[in-house]
Design a protein around this motif. Structure first.
Motif, PDB file in Angstrom:
ATOM      1  N   GLY A 321      70.224 -15.714  -8.037  1.00 22.19           N
ATOM      2  CA  GLY A 321      69.882 -14.915  -6.869  1.00 22.19           C
ATOM      3  C   GLY A 321      69.511 -15.760  -5.654  1.00 22.19           C
ATOM      4  N   HIS A 322      69.646 -17.092  -5.774  1.00 22.56           N
ATOM      5  CA  HIS A 322      69.288 -17.964  -4.650  1.00 22.56           C
ATOM      6  C   HIS A 322      70.453 -18.868  -4.257  1.00 22.56           C
ATOM      7  N   THR A 323      70.908 -18.731  -3.025  1.00 23.97           N
ATOM      8  CA  THR A 323      71.956 -19.602  -2.476  1.00 23.97           C
ATOM      9  C   THR A 323      71.536 -19.985  -1.066  1.00 23.97           C
ATOM     10  N   GLY A 324      71.616 -21.278  -0.754  1.00 19.69           N
ATOM     11  CA  GLY A 324      71.251 -21.712   0.601  1.00 19.69           C
ATOM     12  C   GLY A 324      70.395 -22.955   0.587  1.00 19.69           C
ATOM     13  N   ASN A 325      69.638 -23.182   1.672  1.00 16.55           N
ATOM     14  CA  ASN A 325      68.797 -24.372   1.797  1.00 16.55           C
ATOM     15  C   ASN A 325      67.764 -24.404   0.675  1.00 16.55           C
ATOM     16  N   VAL A 326      67.694 -25.530  -0.020  1.00 11.81           N
ATOM     17  CA  VAL A 326      66.867 -25.603  -1.233  1.00 11.81           C
ATOM     18  C   VAL A 326      65.380 -25.747  -0.917  1.00 11.81           C
ATOM     19  N   HIS A 327      64.578 -25.117  -1.797  1.00 14.28           N
ATOM     20  CA  HIS A 327      63.120 -25.284  -1.752  1.00 14.28           C
ATOM     21  C   HIS A 327      62.624 -25.422  -3.192  1.00 14.28           C
ATOM     22  N   TYR A 328      61.845 -26.485  -3.446  1.00 13.22           N
ATOM     23  CA  TYR A 328      61.314 -26.716  -4.810  1.00 13.22           C
ATOM     24  C   TYR A 328      59.909 -26.116  -4.878  1.00 13.22           C
ATOM     25  N   GLU A 329      59.837 -24.913  -5.437  1.00 15.24           N
ATOM     26  CA  GLU A 329      58.565 -24.192  -5.492  1.00 15.24           C
ATOM     27  C   GLU A 329      57.689 -24.747  -6.615  1.00 15.24           C
ATOM     28  N   ASN A 330      56.417 -24.987  -6.307  1.00 12.63           N
ATOM     29  CA  ASN A 330      55.419 -25.478  -7.283  1.00 12.63           C
ATOM     30  C   ASN A 330      55.656 -26.912  -7.747  1.00 12.63           C
ATOM     31  N   ILE A 331      56.361 -27.718  -6.974  1.00 10.08           N
ATOM     32  CA  ILE A 331      56.585 -29.110  -7.394  1.00 10.08           C
ATOM     33  C   ILE A 331      55.254 -29.863  -7.441  1.00 10.08           C
ATOM     34  N   ASP A 332      54.316 -29.477  -6.568  1.00 16.25           N
ATOM     35  CA  ASP A 332      52.989 -30.122  -6.587  1.00 16.25           C
ATOM     36  C   ASP A 332      52.260 -29.843  -7.900  1.00 16.25           C
ATOM     37  N   LYS A 333      52.482 -28.642  -8.459  1.00 16.24           N
ATOM     38  CA  LYS A 333      51.799 -28.275  -9.713  1.00 16.24           C
ATOM     39  C   LYS A 333      52.310 -29.114 -10.890  1.00 16.24           C
ATOM     40  N   ILE A 334      53.626 -29.378 -10.919  1.00 15.37           N
ATOM     41  CA  ILE A 334      54.119 -30.186 -12.049  1.00 15.37           C
ATOM     42  C   ILE A 334      53.742 -31.656 -11.873  1.00 15.37           C
ATOM     43  N   LEU A 335      53.620 -32.102 -10.625  1.00 16.02           N
ATOM     44  CA  LEU A 335      53.195 -33.488 -10.382  1.00 16.02           C
ATOM     45  C   LEU A 335      51.768 -33.732 -10.868  1.00 16.02           C
ATOM     46  N   ALA A 336      51.005 -32.672 -11.005  1.00 17.05           N
ATOM     47  CA  ALA A 336      49.625 -32.800 -11.489  1.00 17.05           C
ATOM     48  C   ALA A 336      49.553 -32.881 -13.015  1.00 17.05           C
ATOM     49  N   MET A 337      50.688 -32.632 -13.695  1.00 15.69           N
ATOM     50  CA  MET A 337      50.692 -32.643 -15.169  1.00 15.69           C
ATOM     51  C   MET A 337      50.881 -34.071 -15.693  1.00 15.69           C
ATOM     52  N   GLU A 338      50.330 -34.333 -16.874  1.00 10.27           N
ATOM     53  CA  GLU A 338      50.370 -35.679 -17.460  1.00 10.27           C
ATOM     54  C   GLU A 338      51.788 -36.067 -17.884  1.00 10.27           C
ATOM     55  N   GLY A 339      52.217 -37.277 -17.463  1.00  7.59           N
ATOM     56  CA  GLY A 339      53.498 -37.830 -17.937  1.00  7.59           C
ATOM     57  C   GLY A 339      54.726 -37.169 -17.353  1.00  7.59           C
ATOM     58  N   VAL A 340      54.563 -36.464 -16.223  1.00  9.32           N
ATOM     59  CA  VAL A 340      55.687 -35.702 -15.655  1.00  9.32           C
ATOM     60  C   VAL A 340      56.242 -36.411 -14.411  1.00  9.32           C
ATOM     61  N   THR A 341      57.570 -36.660 -14.399  1.00  8.39           N
ATOM     62  CA  THR A 341      58.226 -37.279 -13.239  1.00  8.39           C
ATOM     63  C   THR A 341      59.435 -36.459 -12.815  1.00  8.39           C
ATOM     64  N   PRO A 342      59.394 -35.841 -11.630  1.00 10.28           N
ATOM     65  CA  PRO A 342      60.596 -35.149 -11.148  1.00 10.28           C
ATOM     66  C   PRO A 342      61.575 -36.110 -10.475  1.00 10.28           C
ATOM     67  N   HIS A 343      62.860 -35.852 -10.652  1.00  8.67           N
ATOM     68  CA  HIS A 343      63.926 -36.582  -9.958  1.00  8.67           C
ATOM     69  C   HIS A 343      64.715 -35.550  -9.163  1.00  8.67           C
ATOM     70  N   ILE A 344      64.716 -35.671  -7.856  1.00  6.90           N
ATOM     71  CA  ILE A 344      65.419 -34.726  -6.985  1.00  6.90           C
ATOM     72  C   ILE A 344      66.711 -35.399  -6.523  1.00  6.90           C
ATOM     73  N   TYR A 345      67.842 -34.721  -6.747  1.00  5.17           N
ATOM     74  CA  TYR A 345      69.130 -35.377  -6.556  1.00  5.17           C
ATOM     75  C   TYR A 345      69.578 -35.516  -5.106  1.00  5.17           C
ATOM     76  N   GLY A 346      69.015 -34.739  -4.205  1.00  2.00           N
ATOM     77  CA  GLY A 346      69.409 -34.884  -2.798  1.00  2.00           C
ATOM     78  C   GLY A 346      70.493 -33.922  -2.371  1.00  2.00           C
ATOM     79  N   LYS A 347      70.697 -32.847  -3.153  1.00  2.00           N
ATOM     80  CA  LYS A 347      71.647 -31.806  -2.740  1.00  2.00           C
ATOM     81  C   LYS A 347      70.868 -30.807  -1.878  1.00  2.00           C
ATOM     82  N   LYS A 348      71.300 -30.624  -0.658  1.00  2.00           N
ATOM     83  CA  LYS A 348      70.530 -29.791   0.284  1.00  2.00           C
ATOM     84  C   LYS A 348      70.710 -28.296   0.017  1.00  2.00           C
TER      85      LYS A 348
END
Length: 385
Positions: A321-348
């Motif tokens: 249901g989502h097409t268009g400019n990307v937004h990573y919702e709650n990325i700050d919340k996962i960054l607060a979790m132990e041992g978690v590393t996000p990799h964002i590929y750079g697709k706009k």
């Protein structure tokens, strides 16, 4: 040994998607000069290479002229013009993996026939040149429902693969060369990444287990090490090594496997490049898969493939249901979790089920890592704004 580091040596990469971008982390680490070609002006790799060119990877002239400018050529995607690679090799250019390896893998029908010829265990199959021939085989009762249909070329990330249970399921299939495989009941989908350098040194990464999304036919979690018996793991690594020897590939070969109900190991398919099933290695292994690919194609000693810690990878795909400019919702919340590393590929731009990134979870207790992975999956959402 050639001087690859801080020199005029140039590595060419066909394809500038997320795999190319992650390869470039390691060429930067070693200060290796890189050229990249990709069809998209917005390719994730464009910012990290020394020279970027926009061009069609299936076009002979694009691939040939790009290859002439570099010292060694590699690729991060199979859909490239193999005739151009072959001509470059005939003229003395080093291409790894070779055009011959890629030819045997690019077409799924040819790939399956290669396993049969080399006595590599794989599920029974029939190759058809078009949809009409497939239908004729069903009418003549040479092929029975249910079976797995795969297009011979162009399929990736669950596209070009369908489970066919009745005649209705055949209607939407593309009219293309295809294979029909026996539907094998299996306990687990596994994968082994094999690295082989130019001199023939070979090493394998630990067996990983893949959990799939039921609808999208995409990997949801990759778990390392796989939660399987040691004897099954040893058999999987052994078969993956046999596959590597048969293809004589240079670089990485990701071997996807089925563990059957009676613990036999069957080869599903392979990819001659860094692979989704090896992303966990960036955080969890002594040598990540991208560095290993570079070591292999430059004929450097291969690195240690052991894991330092248990690793789980979660794919970040576009929400429905989502097409268009990307937004990573709650990325700050996962960054607060132990041992978690996000990799964002750079697709706009996001769209449903498009691979936009991945998240690695590392923990010495694999069960705890799996619990955190589930939490990550529920928390972060890839939406459009």
């Amino acid at each position: 040994m050639a001087n690859y580091f801080s020199s005029n040596f140039t590595l060419g990469i066909l394809g500038g998607g997320q795999l190319g971008k992650m390869l470039l982390y390691d060429t930067r680490k070693f200060d290796i000069r890189t050229h990249v070609v990709d069809p998209s002006a917005e390719a994730p790799s464009r910012l990290a290479c020394d020279y970027f060119e926009q061009g069609d990877l299936m076009d002979f002239n694009t691939v040939y002229s790009f290859g002439k400018q570099v010292d060694i050529l590699t690729f991060e995607i199979e859909n490239v013009n193999v005739d151009a690679l072959e001509k470059l090799e005939l003229e003395g250019k080093k291409v790894y993996p070779s055009s011959e390896t890629l030819r045997n893998i690019q077409d799924k029908g040819r790939q399956k026939s290669f396993y049969k010829a080399n006595r590599i265990p794989t599920s029974p199959f029939i190759v058809f040149e078009n949809k009409n021939k497939l239908n004729e085989a069903i009418v003549r009762k040479e092929l029975h429902y249910p079976f797995v249909w795969k297009s011979c070329t162009g399929g990736y990330d669950g596209k070009g693969v369908s489970i066919i249970r009745d005649a209705e399921d055949i209607i939407p299939l593309a009219d293309t060369a295809c294979i029909a495989e026996k539907l094998i009941p299996f306990k687990n989908e596994l994968a082994v990444i094999v690295a082989r350098n130019v001199s023939g040194e070979v090493t394998t990464y630990p067996v990983v287990e893949m959990e799939f999304h039921p609808e999208a036919n995409q990997v949801e979690y990759v778990i390392c090490p796989a939660r399987i018996d040691d004897t099954v793991a040893a058999k999987a690594r052994d078969i993956a090594t046999r596959v590597s020897e048969a293809f004589k590939h240079v670089g990485l070969l990701a071997v996807e496997l089925f563990q059957t109900e009676d613990d036999e190991i069957l080869v599903n398919e392979v990819a001659p490049r860094p692979h989704n099933s090896g992303h966990y290695s960036i955080e969890a292994s002594f040598t990540n898969q991208f560095e290993q690919h570079i070591r292999a194609i430059l004929d450097l000693p291969l690195g240690n493939t052991d894991s330092k810690v248990g690793g789980i990878m979660v794919n970040l795909v576009g929400a429905q249901g989502h097409t268009g400019n990307v937004h990573y919702e709650n990325i700050d919340k996962i960054l607060a979790m132990e041992g978690v590393t996000p990799h964002i590929y750079g697709k706009k731009q996001t769209r449903p089920f498009r691979k936009m990134g991945h998240v690695t979870i590392v923990h010495k207790d694999l069960n705890e890592a799996r619990r955190i992975a589930e939490q990550v999956k529920k928390t972060i959402k890839v939406i459009s704004k």
